[in-house]
Design an enzyme around this catalytic site. Structure first.
Site, PDB file in Angstrom:
ATOM      1  N   TYR A   4     -15.305  18.907 -14.369  1.00  0.00           N
ATOM      2  CA  TYR A   4     -15.731  17.508 -14.253  1.00  0.00           C
ATOM      3  C   TYR A   4     -16.802  17.404 -13.170  1.00  0.00           C
ATOM      4  O   TYR A   4     -16.526  17.680 -11.998  1.00  0.00           O
ATOM      5  CB  TYR A   4     -14.524  16.644 -13.922  1.00  0.00           C
ATOM      6  CG  TYR A   4     -14.800  15.174 -14.014  1.00  0.00           C
ATOM      7  CD1 TYR A   4     -15.198  14.599 -15.217  1.00  0.00           C
ATOM      8  CD2 TYR A   4     -14.667  14.348 -12.906  1.00  0.00           C
ATOM      9  CE1 TYR A   4     -15.455  13.249 -15.306  1.00  0.00           C
ATOM     10  CE2 TYR A   4     -14.913  12.989 -12.992  1.00  0.00           C
ATOM     11  CZ  TYR A   4     -15.314  12.448 -14.193  1.00  0.00           C
ATOM     12  OH  TYR A   4     -15.570  11.108 -14.272  1.00  0.00           O
ATOM     13  N   LYS A  29      -7.547   8.997 -19.139  1.00  0.00           N
ATOM     14  CA  LYS A  29      -7.902   9.590 -20.428  1.00  0.00           C
ATOM     15  C   LYS A  29      -6.683   9.611 -21.364  1.00  0.00           C
ATOM     16  O   LYS A  29      -6.049   8.604 -21.544  1.00  0.00           O
ATOM     17  CB  LYS A  29      -8.483  10.998 -20.190  1.00  0.00           C
ATOM     18  CG  LYS A  29      -9.439  11.091 -18.995  1.00  0.00           C
ATOM     19  CD  LYS A  29     -10.755  10.383 -19.234  1.00  0.00           C
ATOM     20  CE  LYS A  29     -11.650  10.270 -17.999  1.00  0.00           C
ATOM     21  NZ  LYS A  29     -11.960  11.518 -17.323  1.00  0.00           N
ATOM     22  N   ASP A  61      -6.381  20.861 -12.631  1.00  0.00           N
ATOM     23  CA  ASP A  61      -6.724  19.562 -13.206  1.00  0.00           C
ATOM     24  C   ASP A  61      -6.205  19.549 -14.646  1.00  0.00           C
ATOM     25  O   ASP A  61      -6.694  20.273 -15.499  1.00  0.00           O
ATOM     26  CB  ASP A  61      -8.241  19.347 -13.147  1.00  0.00           C
ATOM     27  CG  ASP A  61      -8.651  17.953 -13.621  1.00  0.00           C
ATOM     28  OD1 ASP A  61      -8.007  17.425 -14.551  1.00  0.00           O
ATOM     29  OD2 ASP A  61      -9.635  17.411 -13.087  1.00  0.00           O
ATOM     30  N   ARG A  88       0.845  -1.214   0.000  1.00  0.00           N
ATOM     31  CA  ARG A  88       0.000   0.000   0.000  1.00  0.00           C
ATOM     32  C   ARG A  88       0.869   1.249   0.000  1.00  0.00           C
ATOM     33  O   ARG A  88       0.708   2.102  -0.873  1.00  0.00           O
ATOM     34  CB  ARG A  88      -0.993  -0.041   1.169  1.00  0.00           C
ATOM     35  CG  ARG A  88      -1.854   1.191   1.303  1.00  0.00           C
ATOM     36  CD  ARG A  88      -3.203   0.917   1.973  1.00  0.00           C
ATOM     37  NE  ARG A  88      -3.114  -0.017   3.074  1.00  0.00           N
ATOM     38  CZ  ARG A  88      -2.677   0.269   4.299  1.00  0.00           C
ATOM     39  NH1 ARG A  88      -2.288   1.488   4.609  1.00  0.00           N
ATOM     40  NH2 ARG A  88      -2.642  -0.663   5.229  1.00  0.00           N
TER      41      ARG A  88
END
Ligand SMILES: *Cc1c(COP(=O)(O)O)cnc(C)c1O
Length: 401
Positions: free
Chosen positions: A134, A227, A202, A82
């Site tokens: 978004y 994306k 972003d 992790r």
């Protein structure tokens, strides 16, 4: 003969390579500062050549790793999966190289954005978010942050922006998805910093080859790697990048505690995909220019937006700020029915959400509850031949008229 797709008129963006000196961010084989986008995409994050070893080492699948029985983890970063994983570290070195900062990878873009918002904002703090960005970020802000006592304000990407007094974080999204407005990051960062606010951008739609927000004065980059960055429509990924050791530390321990890390195989696929980023973006951008030129001639297509069109409202800032224009455009076909007829008539345009992939796709955003008109379409150009794409889209629009 050049293998580059021709640069269409109107796509000439600011193409100076100007990575910040000494921005290496700890890539294993050293910084690729000063090299071109293609070279940096191919080499970012790869280990130094070693006889008998692969160029990009395969994914390391491990939850725990062997420890020294006496010393425990010691100085070896690999103790538990992790907090750390070597495949993820190589991907982070690569993205960090391209963004010009230190990178932390997350399981999705939303995981990275919510990590930023939750790790940085406290009750009473102000946050300014894009009205036209978004939309799950907006719902997260109103449904989770506001009830926690965070003062949530919205501003359209193209402005006007409110006063930043009392604001802890300004999150910009430029170009904004799906409307494709653009804002001046350097100017807004200066204003926000003067009021003591942090600035995050972003960078999903632009990718780090399209613009480098950290060079423009942003404190943080946050993005979906799902994306165009990875571009094969086969994985979910998010990341944060920063030059601040303090923010990096806060976000790293946030991620280690909350656990939203990408798996080793996805991290490896993402790194493998990065090598073609420059090629993919060049073709997508050239295809978008050709499609935009064709669409702009049609009376049955309205509201066409693409920041590379010289008469687009976003063009003046985009051409100064961006190194290249994304392969994504948006327009309106009037109603949902015409969009459906268009998609059924097209052979090359897949009906799909997401964008930035190898395959051209289109999404009627209103079906997801995005705040857009019924006939609003976000079209993401893939890497097919531009002439085929323009012919297919033209025929499908004619058939659906
Ligand atoms: C897709 C997207 C996100 C969220 O990314 P996921 O990887 O789907 O979680 C965030 N911001 C923008 C601009 C996006 O397009």
């Amino acid at each position: 003969m050049s293998t580059e797709p021709p640069t269409p008129a109107g796509v000439a963006m600011n193409d100076e390579h100007d990575p910040r000196p000494g921005d290496s961010s700890g890539a294993e084989a050293g910084s690729w500062h000063g090299y071109g986008d293609g070279t940096r995409s191919v080499h970012a994050g790869l280990p130094a050549p070693e006889p008998g070893q692969p160029f990009l080492p395969g994914p390391v699948f491990a939850a725990p790793y062997h420890l020294d029985p006496a010393a425990g983890q010691g100085t070896n970063p690999n103790g538990y999966g992790r907090p750390d994983n070597p495949t993820r570290r190589a991907l982070e070195a690569a993205i960090g190289e391209l963004e010009g900062g230190d990178c932390l990878a997350f399981s999705s873009g939303q995981a990275a954005i919510s990590a930023l918002l939750l790790a940085v904002l406290r009750p009473g703090d102000g946050v300014v978010l894009p009205t036209d960005g978004y939309f799950p970020v907006r719902s997260f802000a109103t449904e989770t942050l506001a009830p926690m006592g965070v003062r949530v304000q919205f501003a359209p990407t193209a402005g006007p922006y409110p006063s930043f007094e009392g604001v802890r974080l300004l999150l910009l999204e430029t170009p904004a998805n799906p409307g494709l407005d653009v804002c001046d990051v350097a100017e807004l960062a200066e204003r926000a910093h003067a009021a003591g606010a942090l600035v995050a951008v972003d960078n999903t739609t632009a990718t780090p080859l399209g613009q480098r927000p950290l060079d423009l004065g942003a404190d943080l980059v946050v993005a979906s790697g799902t994306k165009a960055l990875t571009g094969h429509s086969d994985l979910l990924l998010g990341y944060l990048a920063t030059r601040s050791a303090e923010l990096l530390g806060t976000l790293r321990s946030w991620r280690a505690t909350t656990g939203s890390v990408p798996g080793a195989f996805d991290a490896w696929l993402a790194h493998r995909s990065l090598a073609t980023l420059d090629l993919r973006l060049a073709r997508q951008s050239a295809n978008a220019a050709a499609v935009a030129a064709a669409l702009s001639q049609r009376a049955d297509v309205t509201g066409l937006r693409w920041p590379g069109l010289v008469d687009d409202p976003a063009y003046p800032v985009a051409s100064r700020q961006m190194h290249r224009v994304p392969g994504v455009l948006s327009f309106d076909l009037g109603d949902a029915d015409r969009v459906a007829r268009f998609l059924r008539a097209s052979r090359l345009v897949f009906a799909a959400t997401s964008f930035g992939g190898l395959h051209t796709s289109a999404d009627r955003r209103a079906q997801w509850g995005d705040d857009t008109p019924d006939g609003f379409v976000r079209l993401s150009c893939g890497v097919e031949d531009g002439a085929d794409l323009v012919a297919d889209i033209t025929a499908a629009l004619d058939a659906s008229a």
